[in-house]
Design an enzyme around this catalytic site. Structure first.
Site, PDB file in Angstrom:
ATOM      1  CB  CYS A 166      -1.027  -0.360   1.003  1.00 28.49           C
ATOM      2  SG  CYS A 166      -1.632   1.078   1.116  1.00 28.49           S
ATOM      3  CB  CYS A 167       4.215   2.661   1.899  1.00 26.81           C
ATOM      4  SG  CYS A 167       3.534   2.859   3.617  1.00 26.81           S
ATOM      5  CB  CYS A 255      -2.292   6.459   6.278  1.00 26.54           C
ATOM      6  SG  CYS A 255      -1.422   6.787   4.440  1.00 26.54           S
ATOM      7  CB  CYS A 258      -0.893   2.673   9.213  1.00 23.67           C
ATOM      8  SG  CYS A 258      -1.647   1.448   8.314  1.00 23.67           S
ATOM      9  CB  CYS A 283       6.337   4.031   4.361  1.00 24.28           C
ATOM     10  SG  CYS A 283       6.723   5.423   4.498  1.00 24.28           S
TER      11      CYS A 283
END
Length: 288
Positions: A166-167, A255, A258, A283
């Site tokens: 995702c990162c 985010c 997280c 990340c």
């Protein structure tokens, strides 16, 4: 005669400089382990740091040994002009903007808007823009790639598969595009933020990203040697904006899914990706 030694290191493209100071330099050579070697000649240090590529870079490394954060920011702006920008997301980065403002030189600021930030973070960005009279250059992820990931794996796949995928889409990709337009960037990283940053240099060639035209990218870390308490004392003294989430116990803010508050005595990074090991809490924006 140390000439053969440092020339050999300067020609080794896998050399990574982890830590530099007036006393010594620790050099990590890929697949060879950590080799501590006392180097008291800062010119030798500069050649190792820059792989012998650029006289101006060597001089830069030498000049910034022992320099204050404000002096480092000012030198970066003077050295690179409009080709350098401050990476902005949190408290440390506001301090960098304040130091840039105090320098009297023009400066640019960019930020990664992942699409999953807290509303409070967006309000914080707006407050910073108004306080300094600037426009932040927001970097957004590729919508098609994010859509594809979410349709295949759902909105919270990072809890199951780890945050890297995702990162990579929401942060690393947009950052890579932004940095490809620059010759240097300025970050708010500190050595005390996490084990992965404990040997962070003040200035380095970025080990993960390239700059304009595929050239080496200079990365400035003016706050590398500054502690969290010093950062907050400076922010309070300057009276600059801060993210209201800090008042709810969130210290390191990313985010929304997280990030969570930390308890007294916990490390600030314990509130990020808490389901993963401390050694994995990067990340992809900053490589060792």
């Amino acid at each position: 005669d140390l000439t053969p030694l440092y020339q050999a290191f300067a020609n080794e493209q896998l050399v990574k400089v982890f830590h530099a100071c007036k006393q010594d330099i620790e050099i990590f050579v890929h697949d060879s382990g950590l080799i501590p070697y006392p180097l008291y000649d800062t010119q030798i240090a500069a050649m190792v740091c820059g792989y012998g590529e650029s006289i101006s870079y060597e001089n830069l490394v030498m000049d910034l040994v022992g320099a204050s954060p404000g002096a480092i920011v000012k030198r970066a702006l003077a050295e690179h002009g409009s080709d350098v920008a401050i990476s902005f997301s949190g408290a440390e980065d506001v301090l960098l903007i304040e130091l840039a403002q105090q320098s009297g030189l023009p400066y640019r600021v960019f930020s990664l808007d992942t699409g999953r930030l807290h509303p409070e973070t967006h309000r914080f960005f707006d407050a910073v823009e108004k306080h300094y009279g600037i426009r932040i250059e927001y970097c957004l992820p590729d919508g098609a790639l994010v859509q594809d990931l979410v349709r295949k794996k759902g909105l919270f796949s990072f809890f199951r598969d780890g945050h890297a995928e995702c990162c990579d889409l929401r942060k690393v990709g947009p950052l890579r595009r932004q940095l490809a337009t620059l010759s240097a960037w300025i970050t708010g990283q500190r050595r005390d933020q996490s084990p992965t940053r404990s040997h962070l240099p003040i200035v380095q060639h970025d080990p993960a990203f390239l700059g304009k035209g595929g050239t080496p990218l200079v990365k400035y870390n003016p706050l590398a040697e500054v502690g969290r308490d010093e950062v907050w004392a400076s922010l309070e003294g300057f009276g600059v904006p801060h993210n209201e989430l800090h008042e709810r116990g969130m210290i390191s803010i990313g985010c929304e899914p997280c990030t969570r508050a930390v308890l007294p005595g916990q490390h600030e990074r314990d509130g990020r990706w808490w389901w993963e090991r401390a050694s994995d809490k990067e990340c992809g924006l900053h490589k060792r």
